[in-house]
Design a protein around this motif. Structure first.
Motif, mmCIF file in Angstrom:
data_model
loop_
_atom_site.group_PDB
_atom_site.id
_atom_site.type_symbol
_atom_site.label_atom_id
_atom_site.label_comp_id
_atom_site.label_asym_id
_atom_site.label_seq_id
_atom_site.Cartn_x
_atom_site.Cartn_y
_atom_site.Cartn_z
ATOM 1 N N ARG A 13 0.838 -1.191 0.000
ATOM 2 C CA ARG A 13 0.000 0.000 0.000
ATOM 3 C C ARG A 13 0.876 1.245 0.000
ATOM 4 O O ARG A 13 1.940 1.262 0.594
ATOM 5 C CB ARG A 13 -0.910 0.062 1.237
ATOM 6 C CG ARG A 13 -1.877 -1.085 1.417
ATOM 7 C CD ARG A 13 -2.729 -0.836 2.653
ATOM 8 N NE ARG A 13 -3.690 -1.884 2.902
ATOM 9 C CZ ARG A 13 -3.522 -2.880 3.757
ATOM 10 N NH1 ARG A 13 -2.411 -2.953 4.456
ATOM 11 N NH2 ARG A 13 -4.459 -3.793 3.931
ATOM 12 N N ARG A 14 0.397 2.285 -0.654
ATOM 13 C CA ARG A 14 1.053 3.584 -0.572
ATOM 14 C C ARG A 14 0.772 4.197 0.793
ATOM 15 O O ARG A 14 -0.307 4.013 1.360
ATOM 16 C CB ARG A 14 0.523 4.522 -1.657
ATOM 17 C CG ARG A 14 0.851 4.087 -3.071
ATOM 18 C CD ARG A 14 2.171 4.641 -3.507
ATOM 19 N NE ARG A 14 2.425 4.378 -4.919
ATOM 20 C CZ ARG A 14 3.528 4.728 -5.542
ATOM 21 N NH1 ARG A 14 4.490 5.350 -4.879
ATOM 22 N NH2 ARG A 14 3.703 4.464 -6.819
ATOM 23 N N GLY A 15 1.729 4.945 1.310
ATOM 24 C CA GLY A 15 1.549 5.544 2.634
ATOM 25 C C GLY A 15 0.804 6.869 2.573
ATOM 26 O O GLY A 15 1.319 7.897 3.031
ATOM 27 N N TYR A 16 -0.423 6.837 2.051
ATOM 28 C CA TYR A 16 -1.161 8.083 1.848
ATOM 29 C C TYR A 16 -1.433 8.819 3.155
ATOM 30 O O TYR A 16 -1.352 10.041 3.220
ATOM 31 C CB TYR A 16 -2.482 7.803 1.124
ATOM 32 C CG TYR A 16 -2.311 7.294 -0.284
ATOM 33 C CD1 TYR A 16 -1.594 8.031 -1.225
ATOM 34 C CD2 TYR A 16 -2.855 6.068 -0.677
ATOM 35 C CE1 TYR A 16 -1.432 7.567 -2.529
ATOM 36 C CE2 TYR A 16 -2.694 5.589 -1.969
ATOM 37 C CZ TYR A 16 -1.984 6.344 -2.892
ATOM 38 O OH TYR A 16 -1.810 5.885 -4.171
ATOM 39 N N VAL A 17 -1.778 8.079 4.202
ATOM 40 C CA VAL A 17 -2.051 8.721 5.490
ATOM 41 C C VAL A 17 -0.766 9.321 6.049
ATOM 42 O O VAL A 17 -0.765 10.450 6.562
ATOM 43 C CB VAL A 17 -2.668 7.718 6.486
ATOM 44 C CG1 VAL A 17 -2.817 8.357 7.865
ATOM 45 C CG2 VAL A 17 -4.020 7.231 5.975
ATOM 46 N N PHE A 88 9.503 5.456 8.811
ATOM 47 C CA PHE A 88 8.884 4.315 9.474
ATOM 48 C C PHE A 88 7.366 4.236 9.321
ATOM 49 O O PHE A 88 6.784 3.160 9.492
ATOM 50 C CB PHE A 88 9.241 4.336 10.963
ATOM 51 C CG PHE A 88 10.709 4.213 11.228
ATOM 52 C CD1 PHE A 88 11.382 3.022 11.003
ATOM 53 C CD2 PHE A 88 11.444 5.299 11.691
ATOM 54 C CE1 PHE A 88 12.738 2.902 11.234
ATOM 55 C CE2 PHE A 88 12.809 5.200 11.932
ATOM 56 C CZ PHE A 88 13.461 3.997 11.694
ATOM 57 N N GLY A 89 6.722 5.340 9.012
ATOM 58 C CA GLY A 89 5.264 5.352 9.000
ATOM 59 C C GLY A 89 4.626 4.503 7.923
ATOM 60 O O GLY A 89 3.597 3.845 8.160
ATOM 61 N N ASP A 90 5.207 4.495 6.714
ATOM 62 C CA ASP A 90 4.550 3.784 5.616
ATOM 63 C C ASP A 90 4.494 2.279 5.847
ATOM 64 O O ASP A 90 3.538 1.616 5.447
ATOM 65 C CB ASP A 90 5.223 4.107 4.278
ATOM 66 C CG ASP A 90 6.731 3.894 4.285
ATOM 67 O OD1 ASP A 90 7.280 3.527 5.341
ATOM 68 O OD2 ASP A 90 7.358 4.116 3.231
ATOM 69 N N ASN A 91 5.493 1.713 6.507
ATOM 70 C CA ASN A 91 5.464 0.273 6.802
ATOM 71 C C ASN A 91 4.341 -0.080 7.758
ATOM 72 O O ASN A 91 3.627 -1.069 7.570
ATOM 73 C CB ASN A 91 6.798 -0.175 7.400
ATOM 74 C CG ASN A 91 7.941 -0.054 6.430
ATOM 75 O OD1 ASN A 91 8.427 1.047 6.167
ATOM 76 N ND2 ASN A 91 8.388 -1.163 5.866
ATOM 77 N N VAL A 92 4.191 0.738 8.806
ATOM 78 C CA VAL A 92 3.126 0.482 9.778
ATOM 79 C C VAL A 92 1.763 0.712 9.141
ATOM 80 O O VAL A 92 0.818 -0.045 9.387
ATOM 81 C CB VAL A 92 3.316 1.373 11.025
ATOM 82 C CG1 VAL A 92 2.197 1.122 12.034
ATOM 83 C CG2 VAL A 92 4.672 1.104 11.674
ATOM 84 N N GLY A 97 -3.407 -0.922 7.452
ATOM 85 C CA GLY A 97 -4.420 -0.333 6.584
ATOM 86 C C GLY A 97 -4.575 1.137 6.947
ATOM 87 O O GLY A 97 -4.245 1.556 8.063
ATOM 88 N N HIS A 98 -5.068 1.927 6.012
ATOM 89 C CA HIS A 98 -5.081 3.379 6.180
ATOM 90 C C HIS A 98 -5.892 3.844 7.393
ATOM 91 O O HIS A 98 -5.410 4.645 8.203
ATOM 92 C CB HIS A 98 -5.627 4.042 4.911
ATOM 93 C CG HIS A 98 -4.903 3.638 3.659
ATOM 94 N ND1 HIS A 98 -3.534 3.767 3.518
ATOM 95 C CD2 HIS A 98 -5.355 3.098 2.506
ATOM 96 C CE1 HIS A 98 -3.173 3.336 2.321
ATOM 97 N NE2 HIS A 98 -4.261 2.913 1.685
#
Length: 229
Positions: A13-17, A88-92, A97-98
């Motif tokens: 998933r892209r780390g949109y959030v 680190f945020g995009d992995n979590v 899930g967003h």
């Protein structure tokens, strides 16, 4: 030791959030910057929307438990926090899930601020506003070390770039936060050097606990694939 990047090869998933949170923090800081670094308007803004322990303990300004997470005290404060969140945020976010990730981020941030307030009610810092995303980001680090502790992380160590396992980088960071929190408990000001270490420690613990529970309920996509293989 500053993180420069990690292994994102298995993200689905892209780390949109994460990107949205970074953008929001930057926009709020640019507004702060527009008020003038030494202006009364900026001081009033920080005092109004920052989390002041003695005021919150009196039941006033509870909204600042949330708003304080999007304020920062300077460029270094902002850039340091956003760098950690970006790495680190995009992995979590990919793991949770967003929507769950956003809820997780806000909840760990609230717990971090609560930890700071509890340890500052009887200190010289009780009337000083706390600002910054570091409590919530500490929660992200806590979840990361639970689910991605073997990931490779590039860090800046002095003048050199090194690759180390995530558990080492985050583990050393966490030890520093807990040692500093313990040290400041015995001083008159819990925010040694202007840093709310208790918020970092509280957010990290919350992130580890919530990350552990959620990872058992909903394993990270890459971990789930590994189990099926």
């Amino acid at each position: 030791m500053f993180p420069l990047g990690d292994d994102n090869s298995k993200l689905q998933r892209r780390g949109y959030v994460t990107y949205g949170l970074i953008a929001l923090n930057v926009l709020v800081f640019l507004y702060e910057f527009s008020l003038g670094s030494e202006s009364q308007a900026l001081q009033d803004f920080i005092m109004t929307w920052g989390a002041v322990p003695e005021r919150i303990a009196a039941g006033d300004g509870l909204i600042t438990l949330l708003t304080s997470m999007f304020l920062h005290g300077g460029w270094a404060h902002l850039i340091g926090n956003m760098l950690f969140l970006f790495v680190f945020g995009d992995n979590v976010e990919d793991a949770f899930g967003h929507a769950k990730y956003l809820a997780f981020y806000l909840i760990t941030g609230l717990i971090a601020t609560a930890a700071h307030i509890l340890l500052n009610l009887n200190s010289a810092s009780a009337g000083i506003p706390s600002v910054g995303a570091s409590g919530a980001i500490s929660g992200v680090l806590g979840a990361y070390i639970v689910m991605f502790r073997s990931n490779s992380v590039k860090v800046l160590l002095g003048r050199f770039v090194q690759t180390v396992p995530a558990w080492m980088m985050i583990g050393l960071w966490a030890v520093q936060q807990f040692v500093a929190t313990f040290a400041t408990i015995t001083t008159t000001s819990q925010t040694s050097g202007g840093v709310a270490y208790a918020a970092h420690a509280g957010g990290f613990i919350a992130g580890v606990v919530i990350g552990f529970v959620l990872s058992r309920i909903q394993p990270a996509p890459q971990l789930a694939q590994r189990r099926k293989a």
